[in-house]
Design a protein around this motif. Sequence first.
Motif, PDB file in Angstrom:
ATOM      1  N   ARG A   1       0.827  -1.208   0.000  1.00 39.26           N
ATOM      2  CA  ARG A   1       0.000   0.000   0.000  1.00 39.26           C
ATOM      3  C   ARG A   1       0.860   1.257   0.000  1.00 39.26           C
ATOM      4  NH1 ARG A   1      -4.871  -0.014   4.195  1.00 39.26           N
ATOM      5  NH2 ARG A   1      -3.164  -0.124   5.706  1.00 39.26           N
ATOM      6  N   SER A   2       1.912   1.244   0.826  1.00 42.17           N
ATOM      7  CA  SER A   2       2.817   2.391   0.862  1.00 42.17           C
ATOM      8  C   SER A   2       3.558   2.552  -0.468  1.00 42.17           C
ATOM      9  CB  SER A   2       3.826   2.226   2.001  1.00 42.17           C
ATOM     10  OG  SER A   2       3.184   2.198   3.256  1.00 42.17           O
ATOM     11  N   LEU A   3       3.962   1.421  -1.053  1.00 39.93           N
ATOM     12  CA  LEU A   3       4.681   1.455  -2.315  1.00 39.93           C
ATOM     13  C   LEU A   3       3.830   2.074  -3.416  1.00 39.93           C
ATOM     14  CD1 LEU A   3       7.062   0.742  -4.123  1.00 39.93           C
ATOM     15  CD2 LEU A   3       6.122  -1.572  -4.336  1.00 39.93           C
ATOM     16  N   ALA A   4       2.553   1.738  -3.448  1.00 39.67           N
ATOM     17  CA  ALA A   4       1.664   2.297  -4.471  1.00 39.67           C
ATOM     18  C   ALA A   4       1.659   3.821  -4.411  1.00 39.67           C
ATOM     19  CB  ALA A   4       0.248   1.749  -4.281  1.00 39.67           C
ATOM     20  N   VAL A   5       1.558   4.361  -3.210  1.00 35.28           N
ATOM     21  CA  VAL A   5       1.535   5.811  -3.049  1.00 35.28           C
ATOM     22  C   VAL A   5       2.880   6.413  -3.425  1.00 35.28           C
ATOM     23  CG1 VAL A   5       1.216   7.698  -1.409  1.00 35.28           C
ATOM     24  CG2 VAL A   5      -0.236   5.669  -1.268  1.00 35.28           C
ATOM     25  N   ASP A   6       3.986   5.792  -2.965  1.00 33.59           N
ATOM     26  CA  ASP A   6       5.320   6.322  -3.261  1.00 33.59           C
ATOM     27  C   ASP A   6       5.606   6.319  -4.764  1.00 33.59           C
ATOM     28  OD1 ASP A   6       5.934   6.858  -0.634  1.00 33.59           O
ATOM     29  OD2 ASP A   6       6.906   4.931  -0.270  1.00 33.59           O
ATOM     30  N   ILE A   7       5.138   5.300  -5.470  1.00 33.68           N
ATOM     31  CA  ILE A   7       5.346   5.246  -6.921  1.00 33.68           C
ATOM     32  C   ILE A   7       4.655   6.417  -7.605  1.00 33.68           C
ATOM     33  CG2 ILE A   7       4.697   3.986  -9.012  1.00 33.68           C
ATOM     34  CD1 ILE A   7       5.259   1.398  -7.508  1.00 33.68           C
ATOM     35  N   VAL A   8       3.406   6.666  -7.257  1.00 34.70           N
ATOM     36  CA  VAL A   8       2.655   7.734  -7.915  1.00 34.70           C
ATOM     37  C   VAL A   8       3.207   9.102  -7.529  1.00 34.70           C
ATOM     38  CG1 VAL A   8       0.364   8.728  -8.265  1.00 34.70           C
ATOM     39  CG2 VAL A   8       0.614   6.262  -8.015  1.00 34.70           C
ATOM     40  N   ILE A   9       3.652   9.252  -6.285  1.00 33.87           N
ATOM     41  CA  ILE A   9       4.307  10.503  -5.882  1.00 33.87           C
ATOM     42  C   ILE A   9       5.556  10.728  -6.729  1.00 33.87           C
ATOM     43  CG2 ILE A   9       5.581  11.631  -4.011  1.00 33.87           C
ATOM     44  CD1 ILE A   9       3.662  10.325  -2.045  1.00 33.87           C
ATOM     45  N   GLY A  10       6.337   9.667  -6.935  1.00 31.56           N
ATOM     46  CA  GLY A  10       7.517   9.775  -7.791  1.00 31.56           C
ATOM     47  C   GLY A  10       7.161  10.145  -9.217  1.00 31.56           C
ATOM     48  N   PHE A  11       6.095   9.560  -9.744  1.00 29.75           N
ATOM     49  CA  PHE A  11       5.651   9.891 -11.098  1.00 29.75           C
ATOM     50  C   PHE A  11       5.288  11.373 -11.214  1.00 29.75           C
ATOM     51  CE2 PHE A  11       4.023   5.314 -12.029  1.00 29.75           C
ATOM     52  CZ  PHE A  11       5.310   4.943 -12.386  1.00 29.75           C
ATOM     53  N   SER A  12       4.648  11.916 -10.177  1.00 31.70           N
ATOM     54  CA  SER A  12       4.196  13.308 -10.238  1.00 31.70           C
ATOM     55  C   SER A  12       5.368  14.270 -10.360  1.00 31.70           C
ATOM     56  CB  SER A  12       3.350  13.650  -9.008  1.00 31.70           C
ATOM     57  OG  SER A  12       4.136  13.638  -7.831  1.00 31.70           O
ATOM     58  N   THR A  13       6.500  13.927  -9.770  1.00 34.11           N
ATOM     59  CA  THR A  13       7.700  14.751  -9.922  1.00 34.11           C
ATOM     60  C   THR A  13       8.434  14.415 -11.218  1.00 34.11           C
ATOM     61  OG1 THR A  13       8.001  15.085  -7.543  1.00 34.11           O
ATOM     62  CG2 THR A  13       9.963  15.281  -8.921  1.00 34.11           C
ATOM     63  N   MET A  14       8.445  13.152 -11.601  1.00 32.43           N
ATOM     64  CA  MET A  14       9.168  12.712 -12.790  1.00 32.43           C
ATOM     65  C   MET A  14       8.699  13.432 -14.042  1.00 32.43           C
ATOM     66  SD  MET A  14       9.191   8.934 -14.578  1.00 32.43           S
ATOM     67  CE  MET A  14       7.632   9.340 -15.417  1.00 32.43           C
ATOM     68  N   VAL A  15       7.389  13.598 -14.208  1.00 29.74           N
ATOM     69  CA  VAL A  15       6.881  14.196 -15.441  1.00 29.74           C
ATOM     70  C   VAL A  15       7.284  15.666 -15.566  1.00 29.74           C
ATOM     71  CG1 VAL A  15       4.955  12.596 -15.657  1.00 29.74           C
ATOM     72  CG2 VAL A  15       4.644  14.699 -14.359  1.00 29.74           C
TER      73      VAL A  15
END
Length: 339
Positions: A54-68
């Motif tokens: 569950r934590s990983l799912a959130v961390d991945i999307v947070i990373g995507f939001s900065t990556m783009v």
Amino acid sequence: MTLSVSSETRARPSWLAEQANLIGLAAIIILFWVLFTSLAPGFVSSFNLFALSRSLAVDIVIGFSTMVVLATGGMNLAIGSIGVCAVMASGFLMQTIGLPIPVALALALLLGAFLGWLNGFVIVRSGVNSFIITLASASLFLGGMLILSKAQTFNALPPEIAAFGRMRWWGFVSPLLFVAIGLGVALIILFRFTALGREILAAGANARAAELSGVPVGRAIIIAHTLSGALAASAGLMLVFRLGAAMPSIGQDWLLPSFLAPVLGGTLLAGGYVSVVGTMLGALLVTTIRSGLLVMQIGNFWLQLFLGLILLFAVMLDRYRSVYAERRSLGRKNAGRRA
């Protein structure tokens, strides 16, 4: 999967360097899993694996939001504020207004996208660095949300919200993780197979050359920030499902992980190059360290210390990759001239 656009002024890492980075990151993750499993057997329990997913799912999307946004060579320091605005909006719409869950979630995502668009629009029109604009908007969005919501927690949401957040597949995997993976697949398609994705990367690789080639750089920057806002809102809504409530404290600790995941994964801070799979692996490393320290009952201040050191290492590695790629490109040019 790693995606990039070359330019005369900014060379991309070689394919071998790309794969070496991913393999090295995967090896570090495996090393930490072996270490935490040895020191704390509860690390691989079904309960902890479920919490980790569950934590990983959130961390991945947070990373995507900065990556783009990093793809354009910019920054977005307002992702936490955008995320919490979407969270509180969803809570208000479901609990106070009584809108159906899909409608409330869709409107919350649109709000996140709009706030991201607003950032991009101001950056392009003003010409001010994205660091300054998003730093200011982070305070503006957060302050406005706290004033409008009076910082109250919406904890009487429909029971389906918490039920989905507690759902387990195969006994230890949260379906939220598959939502994050789905977003990753969509981003791979965007950057690899669409003209829009290539325009975003071109704007980050060399904005001047991209403009001369007919690429609408301003539009690419605005779209990247809009997408970042939507992804930040998605991460916030994931936390609503996870917690079963809409809380004004969500997003306050996103800044460090948001940069760690993409930079560790190989995305260049200078822009023009992103690694979607690398960002997911970077998020997995961050989540692994956080979960392992928690299981070992090590204080949160140690976590902040470790994450700070890792970010410093990641930034230095990013600088090394850039210098190495530039030297390789210069060496090729000199060899071509001698030939």
